[in-house]
Design a protein around this motif. Sequence first.
Motif, short mmCIF file in Angstrom:
data_model
loop_
_atom_site.label_atom_id
_atom_site.label_comp_id
_atom_site.label_asym_id
_atom_site.label_seq_id
_atom_site.Cartn_x
_atom_site.Cartn_y
_atom_site.Cartn_z
N ASN A 67 0.84 -1.19 0.00
CA ASN A 67 0.00 0.00 0.00
C ASN A 67 0.89 1.25 0.00
OD1 ASN A 67 0.90 0.31 2.65
ND2 ASN A 67 -1.01 -0.38 3.57
N ILE A 90 0.17 -5.88 0.94
CA ILE A 90 -1.26 -6.22 0.92
C ILE A 90 -1.53 -7.48 0.11
CG2 ILE A 90 -2.05 -3.86 1.33
CD1 ILE A 90 -2.45 -3.55 -1.67
N SER A 98 -5.21 -7.20 5.19
CA SER A 98 -5.95 -5.97 5.45
C SER A 98 -5.55 -5.48 6.84
CB SER A 98 -7.46 -6.21 5.38
OG SER A 98 -7.87 -7.21 6.30
N TYR A 99 -5.41 -4.15 6.97
CA TYR A 99 -4.81 -3.57 8.17
C TYR A 99 -5.81 -2.73 8.95
CZ TYR A 99 -0.38 -4.97 6.05
OH TYR A 99 0.64 -5.71 5.50
N ASP A 100 -5.71 -2.84 10.27
CA ASP A 100 -6.43 -1.97 11.20
C ASP A 100 -5.36 -1.29 12.04
OD1 ASP A 100 -7.86 -0.77 13.25
OD2 ASP A 100 -9.38 -2.33 13.30
#
Length: 261
Positions: A147, A153, A171-173
Amino acid sequence: MKKYLLRTIMVLIGFNCSAQSIATALSHDRKPDIREKPHIIEITTTTTYYRKNVTETLKTVSTYNIQNMLVSEIKYDNEENIKARLNFIYDSTNAKSITRKFETWNRVIGHSVEITEYVYDEKGYLIETIDKNVNNQPFRISSLKNNDQGYPIQLVLKELNSNFTGVEFASYDFDKNLVKISVLDENGKTLSTNEMRINFEERKFNDLVYNDFGDLIKSNGKEYEYKYDKFNNWIKKTWYKYLDGKKRKYQVSTRKIKYKK
């Protein structure tokens, strides 16, 4: 159903120290467990494992460059035989690795060698790893998409000898410092998902307790004790876990650290 990512990697490609994944990409060129200053030349680590009716002691000798990044590491068994050797070559910054050579010695298969090359884009983000055999022939290529912040990703892993292809998505938080990684087979079927921390230096998690030096002292029912030298690098670490309500020691590591004079 979630499964451990390591198990999934083993399903995909078999156990292999150099196997690339999004998890290993996130830890690529991570600083070792030492303070930034002063410069360390060498660390000899002796680790004793206390298992049921068995005690085993192993030794590792590690050397570092001027950025305190790992340059070489040799692992010995309890009879002082070399079991594995790791060497890195870095770019001009001495902080970004471009080549890794991994050697192992085994009584059954003998001496084996794997070489890994790391490829970066113009921003310095890792975009490809190429694994080669002792004859410098590629046998595995892992391609990464990142990203805008440089976090991977997608990873596509290709085994050149079998035409096998595996895929991972992430997927990132960032607010929670968590990444969710999904592993797919060559037919697009999800084999597993796994959540892990993005930044293991993050200290805001309630299940982890750190001391004043930033070292972990409590985690998931385990406890850790340290002794430090005058530069606040630990020279002894003891691992404990609770069994039947009793605190039991199961691992002790000591480090002899050589600093640059």
